[in-house]
Design a protein around this motif. Sequence first.
Motif, PDB file in Angstrom:
ATOM      1  N   ASP A   1     -29.676  -7.363 -11.083  1.00 21.35           N
ATOM      2  CA  ASP A   1     -28.402  -7.289  -9.661  1.00 21.35           C
ATOM      3  C   ASP A   1     -29.056  -5.947  -8.221  1.00 21.35           C
ATOM      4  O   ASP A   1     -28.643  -6.802  -7.197  1.00 21.35           O
ATOM      5  CB  ASP A   1     -27.168  -6.053 -10.013  1.00 21.35           C
ATOM      6  CG  ASP A   1     -25.970  -7.183 -10.924  1.00 21.35           C
ATOM      7  OD1 ASP A   1     -26.289  -8.010 -10.633  1.00 21.35           O
ATOM      8  OD2 ASP A   1     -25.462  -6.369 -11.724  1.00 21.35           O
ATOM      9  N   LEU A   2     -29.222  -5.478  -8.754  1.00 20.39           N
ATOM     10  CA  LEU A   2     -30.654  -4.427  -7.959  1.00 20.39           C
ATOM     11  C   LEU A   2     -31.768  -5.367  -7.291  1.00 20.39           C
ATOM     12  O   LEU A   2     -31.586  -5.310  -5.754  1.00 20.39           O
ATOM     13  CB  LEU A   2     -31.122  -3.804  -8.852  1.00 20.39           C
ATOM     14  CG  LEU A   2     -32.350  -2.260  -7.838  1.00 20.39           C
ATOM     15  CD1 LEU A   2     -31.534  -1.601  -6.151  1.00 20.39           C
ATOM     16  CD2 LEU A   2     -33.148  -1.373  -8.588  1.00 20.39           C
ATOM     17  N   ARG A   3     -32.261  -6.209  -7.421  1.00 22.58           N
ATOM     18  CA  ARG A   3     -33.057  -7.825  -6.618  1.00 22.58           C
ATOM     19  C   ARG A   3     -32.020  -8.558  -5.813  1.00 22.58           C
ATOM     20  O   ARG A   3     -32.947  -8.620  -5.238  1.00 22.58           O
ATOM     21  CB  ARG A   3     -33.389  -8.298  -7.945  1.00 22.58           C
ATOM     22  CG  ARG A   3     -35.124  -9.186  -7.410  1.00 22.58           C
ATOM     23  CD  ARG A   3     -35.402 -10.501  -8.268  1.00 22.58           C
ATOM     24  NE  ARG A   3     -35.953 -10.048  -9.100  1.00 22.58           N
ATOM     25  CZ  ARG A   3     -37.465 -10.085  -9.728  1.00 22.58           C
ATOM     26  NH1 ARG A   3     -37.978 -10.354  -9.066  1.00 22.58           N
ATOM     27  NH2 ARG A   3     -37.062  -9.328 -11.017  1.00 22.58           N
ATOM     28  N   ARG A   4     -31.206  -8.807  -6.420  1.00 18.68           N
ATOM     29  CA  ARG A   4     -30.423 -10.327  -5.564  1.00 18.68           C
ATOM     30  C   ARG A   4     -29.673  -9.438  -4.924  1.00 18.68           C
ATOM     31  O   ARG A   4     -29.737  -9.185  -3.373  1.00 18.68           O
ATOM     32  CB  ARG A   4     -29.508 -10.967  -6.454  1.00 18.68           C
ATOM     33  CG  ARG A   4     -30.329 -11.682  -7.244  1.00 18.68           C
ATOM     34  CD  ARG A   4     -28.989 -12.083  -8.124  1.00 18.68           C
ATOM     35  NE  ARG A   4     -28.844 -12.209  -9.093  1.00 18.68           N
ATOM     36  CZ  ARG A   4     -27.755 -12.372 -10.224  1.00 18.68           C
ATOM     37  NH1 ARG A   4     -27.740 -13.472 -10.139  1.00 18.68           N
ATOM     38  NH2 ARG A   4     -26.622 -12.237 -11.102  1.00 18.68           N
ATOM     39  N   ALA A   5     -29.051  -7.978  -4.710  1.00 12.26           N
ATOM     40  CA  ALA A   5     -27.983  -6.881  -4.040  1.00 12.26           C
ATOM     41  C   ALA A   5     -29.363  -6.839  -2.500  1.00 12.26           C
ATOM     42  O   ALA A   5     -28.309  -6.904  -1.058  1.00 12.26           O
ATOM     43  CB  ALA A   5     -27.581  -5.486  -4.594  1.00 12.26           C
ATOM     44  N   THR A   6     -30.630  -6.181  -2.819  1.00 11.51           N
ATOM     45  CA  THR A   6     -31.050  -6.287  -1.660  1.00 11.51           C
ATOM     46  C   THR A   6     -31.557  -7.097  -1.194  1.00 11.51           C
ATOM     47  O   THR A   6     -31.597  -7.227  -0.120  1.00 11.51           O
ATOM     48  CB  THR A   6     -32.686  -5.695  -2.793  1.00 11.51           C
ATOM     49  OG1 THR A   6     -32.671  -4.769  -3.716  1.00 11.51           O
ATOM     50  CG2 THR A   6     -33.693  -5.201  -1.184  1.00 11.51           C
ATOM     51  N   LYS A   7     -32.038  -8.370  -1.456  1.00  7.12           N
ATOM     52  CA  LYS A   7     -31.851  -9.177  -0.796  1.00  7.12           C
ATOM     53  C   LYS A   7     -30.818 -10.441   0.205  1.00  7.12           C
ATOM     54  O   LYS A   7     -30.827 -10.401   1.290  1.00  7.12           O
ATOM     55  CB  LYS A   7     -31.903 -11.305  -1.824  1.00  7.12           C
ATOM     56  CG  LYS A   7     -33.393 -11.028  -2.216  1.00  7.12           C
ATOM     57  CD  LYS A   7     -33.838 -12.158  -3.826  1.00  7.12           C
ATOM     58  CE  LYS A   7     -34.262 -11.869  -4.541  1.00  7.12           C
ATOM     59  NZ  LYS A   7     -35.081 -13.103  -4.646  1.00  7.12           N
ATOM     60  N   VAL A   8     -29.279  -9.595  -0.239  1.00  2.00           N
ATOM     61  CA  VAL A   8     -28.618  -9.715   0.746  1.00  2.00           C
ATOM     62  C   VAL A   8     -28.687  -9.057   1.603  1.00  2.00           C
ATOM     63  O   VAL A   8     -28.082  -9.489   2.652  1.00  2.00           O
ATOM     64  CB  VAL A   8     -27.425  -9.629  -0.943  1.00  2.00           C
ATOM     65  CG1 VAL A   8     -25.819  -9.687   0.437  1.00  2.00           C
ATOM     66  CG2 VAL A   8     -27.060 -10.498  -1.801  1.00  2.00           C
ATOM     67  N   VAL A   9     -28.711  -7.906   1.327  1.00  2.00           N
ATOM     68  CA  VAL A   9     -28.590  -6.467   2.158  1.00  2.00           C
ATOM     69  C   VAL A   9     -29.869  -7.429   3.551  1.00  2.00           C
ATOM     70  O   VAL A   9     -28.910  -7.164   4.833  1.00  2.00           O
ATOM     71  CB  VAL A   9     -28.364  -5.223   1.578  1.00  2.00           C
ATOM     72  CG1 VAL A   9     -29.471  -4.521   3.283  1.00  2.00           C
ATOM     73  CG2 VAL A   9     -28.141  -4.760   1.314  1.00  2.00           C
ATOM     74  N   ALA A  10     -31.097  -7.423   2.862  1.00  2.00           N
ATOM     75  CA  ALA A  10     -31.936  -7.541   3.769  1.00  2.00           C
ATOM     76  C   ALA A  10     -31.560  -8.719   5.306  1.00  2.00           C
ATOM     77  O   ALA A  10     -31.692  -9.219   6.312  1.00  2.00           O
ATOM     78  CB  ALA A  10     -33.132  -7.741   3.030  1.00  2.00           C
ATOM     79  N   ARG A  11     -31.100 -10.316   4.117  1.00  2.00           N
ATOM     80  CA  ARG A  11     -30.809 -11.518   4.904  1.00  2.00           C
ATOM     81  C   ARG A  11     -29.560 -10.583   5.985  1.00  2.00           C
ATOM     82  O   ARG A  11     -29.042 -11.066   7.315  1.00  2.00           O
ATOM     83  CB  ARG A  11     -29.938 -12.076   3.956  1.00  2.00           C
ATOM     84  CG  ARG A  11     -30.826 -13.077   3.238  1.00  2.00           C
ATOM     85  CD  ARG A  11     -30.467 -13.988   1.544  1.00  2.00           C
ATOM     86  NE  ARG A  11     -31.893 -14.807   1.224  1.00  2.00           N
ATOM     87  CZ  ARG A  11     -31.687 -15.484   1.207  1.00  2.00           C
ATOM     88  NH1 ARG A  11     -29.689 -16.322   2.110  1.00  2.00           N
ATOM     89  NH2 ARG A  11     -31.741 -16.769   0.471  1.00  2.00           N
ATOM     90  N   SER A  12     -28.517 -10.193   5.351  1.00  2.00           N
ATOM     91  CA  SER A  12     -27.655  -9.716   6.682  1.00  2.00           C
ATOM     92  C   SER A  12     -27.466  -9.190   7.437  1.00  2.00           C
ATOM     93  O   SER A  12     -27.195  -9.209   8.625  1.00  2.00           O
ATOM     94  CB  SER A  12     -26.595  -9.193   6.042  1.00  2.00           C
ATOM     95  OG  SER A  12     -25.724 -10.068   4.133  1.00  2.00           O
ATOM     96  N   LEU A  13     -29.380  -8.296   7.188  1.00  2.00           N
ATOM     97  CA  LEU A  13     -29.843  -7.212   8.537  1.00  2.00           C
ATOM     98  C   LEU A  13     -29.951  -8.395   9.804  1.00  2.00           C
ATOM     99  O   LEU A  13     -29.856  -7.996  11.333  1.00  2.00           O
ATOM    100  CB  LEU A  13     -30.280  -6.373   7.690  1.00  2.00           C
ATOM    101  CG  LEU A  13     -30.086  -5.694   6.960  1.00  2.00           C
ATOM    102  CD1 LEU A  13     -31.026  -4.282   6.636  1.00  2.00           C
ATOM    103  CD2 LEU A  13     -29.495  -4.231   8.273  1.00  2.00           C
ATOM    104  N   VAL A  14     -30.760  -9.698   9.214  1.00  2.00           N
ATOM    105  CA  VAL A  14     -31.715 -10.526   9.818  1.00  2.00           C
ATOM    106  C   VAL A  14     -30.048 -10.989  10.536  1.00  2.00           C
ATOM    107  O   VAL A  14     -30.108 -11.472  12.465  1.00  2.00           O
ATOM    108  CB  VAL A  14     -32.297 -11.760   9.124  1.00  2.00           C
ATOM    109  CG1 VAL A  14     -32.400 -12.568  10.372  1.00  2.00           C
ATOM    110  CG2 VAL A  14     -33.854 -11.198   9.138  1.00  2.00           C
ATOM    111  N   ASP A  15     -28.457 -11.190  10.015  1.00  2.00           N
ATOM    112  CA  ASP A  15     -27.765 -12.185  11.279  1.00  2.00           C
ATOM    113  C   ASP A  15     -27.071 -10.708  11.696  1.00  2.00           C
ATOM    114  O   ASP A  15     -26.794 -10.678  12.943  1.00  2.00           O
ATOM    115  CB  ASP A  15     -27.198 -12.792  10.504  1.00  2.00           C
ATOM    116  CG  ASP A  15     -27.587 -13.353   8.892  1.00  2.00           C
ATOM    117  OD1 ASP A  15     -28.500 -14.039   9.350  1.00  2.00           O
ATOM    118  OD2 ASP A  15     -26.661 -14.236   8.084  1.00  2.00           O
ATOM    119  N   LEU A  16     -27.067  -9.912  11.890  1.00  2.00           N
ATOM    120  CA  LEU A  16     -26.622  -8.299  12.037  1.00  2.00           C
ATOM    121  C   LEU A  16     -27.516  -8.045  13.631  1.00  2.00           C
ATOM    122  O   LEU A  16     -26.290  -7.906  14.458  1.00  2.00           O
ATOM    123  CB  LEU A  16     -25.794  -7.018  10.888  1.00  2.00           C
ATOM    124  CG  LEU A  16     -24.536  -7.653  10.154  1.00  2.00           C
ATOM    125  CD1 LEU A  16     -25.241  -6.813   8.969  1.00  2.00           C
ATOM    126  CD2 LEU A  16     -23.402  -7.815  10.750  1.00  2.00           C
TER     127      LEU A  16
END
Length: 422
Positions: free
Chosen positions: A405-420
């Motif tokens: 969960d830690l690994r995947r959540a980090t990916k979600v946040v990093a990807r979201s920052l690109v969009d935002l």
Amino acid sequence: MNPDTQATYAALDAWIDQHFDEQVQFLQALVRVPTDTPPGNNAPHAERTAELLAPLGFEAERHAVPDSQVRDYGMQTITNLIVRRPYGSGGKTIALNAHGDVVPPGEGWTRDPYGAEIVDGRMYGRASAVSKSDFSTFTYAVRALEAVARPARGAVELHFTYDEEFGGLLGPGWLLAQGLTKPDLMIAAGFSYEVVTAHNGCLQMEITVHGKMAHAAVPHTGVDALQAATAIMAALYAENAKYRSVRSQVAGINHPYLNIGRIEGGTNTNVLPGKVVLKIDRRMIPEENPAEVEASIRAVIAQAVQQFNQDSGHAGDDAVRVDIRRILLANAMTPLAGNAPLVEAIQKHGEAIFGAKPPAVGTPLYTDVRLYVERGIPGVIYGAGPRSVLESHAKRADERVELEDLRRATKVVARSLVDLLD
């Protein structure tokens, strides 16, 4: 989807995978420094966090709350951290907030609460899930962003604060009140399978019941404060039963509830208790008015005391009296319209990484996000963790976080920052 954008997401994922062992070690180092609150001596953890961030190229501003304010508040030390990562003029500033303070471990642990031991893909330890895990989620998401897709404008700020357990006023609330930060959007520590857009409020009160001490051999010469307290507790629990019929319209939040979490009193087994102190926690749904809730509780207590004095024949100097003190008021969080880009980005990437879109819901918890939202800063709650507080064992023995969960959540946040920050 633009092939270049998809390639960027894939590169972010790969970077996080390549550095994940390092990220886990970073989290272990954070968990191994206790931050029991109370007593709330949390400056040492802030200092350790700053030391760990420095080799990563992240300079942490240390913002120490004045000692007198901290002591008056009931804690010992608070140093809040801000890491500023500016990328260029224009664009939004996005804050990522996680809190380091946590309740003491308590009893029942089968593993060292500050050992950060890894067993079967889980890290065990106090605050491993809530929310030192998201110190690492947010730090490594930003590292991945800068390594792979450094934005041309905007900024990210890491807010690592130390006053969530006591209400946040000397954590994010203090940073905001001092004018040290004013982001456009924010994401706060949470769990991986939902995006939280609203949460309950919380009212905590201290009720001191005054009777009159007496020798247990001649109890009629005193006034039993504990007996009076039981009458008050019965009235409060009866009120709690009524709350089940008060329903919230926010998905994920059901109804208000009340908990009597601490009882102190008496001096010895053979002494009639002359004073008893109760501490209560009243969770308020977003639709409730805090002033009305507090007034209602005070009225219930006053009626219970009046009835007790009447039934027991106590009057004048022998009458039981009660002092009531509010010790915390955390307003509910209601969504701001501006949170839509946050929700959309996290849901899109949550679905891509976890295989299912995380729903946008409310939570019965209260969090520091409200302090940002109250100042007009749209925010949501998302981070590393399971589907529920119960699964994480937060505030219970054997708290843990699933490393996947830690690994995947980090990916979600990093990807979201690109969009935002696009």
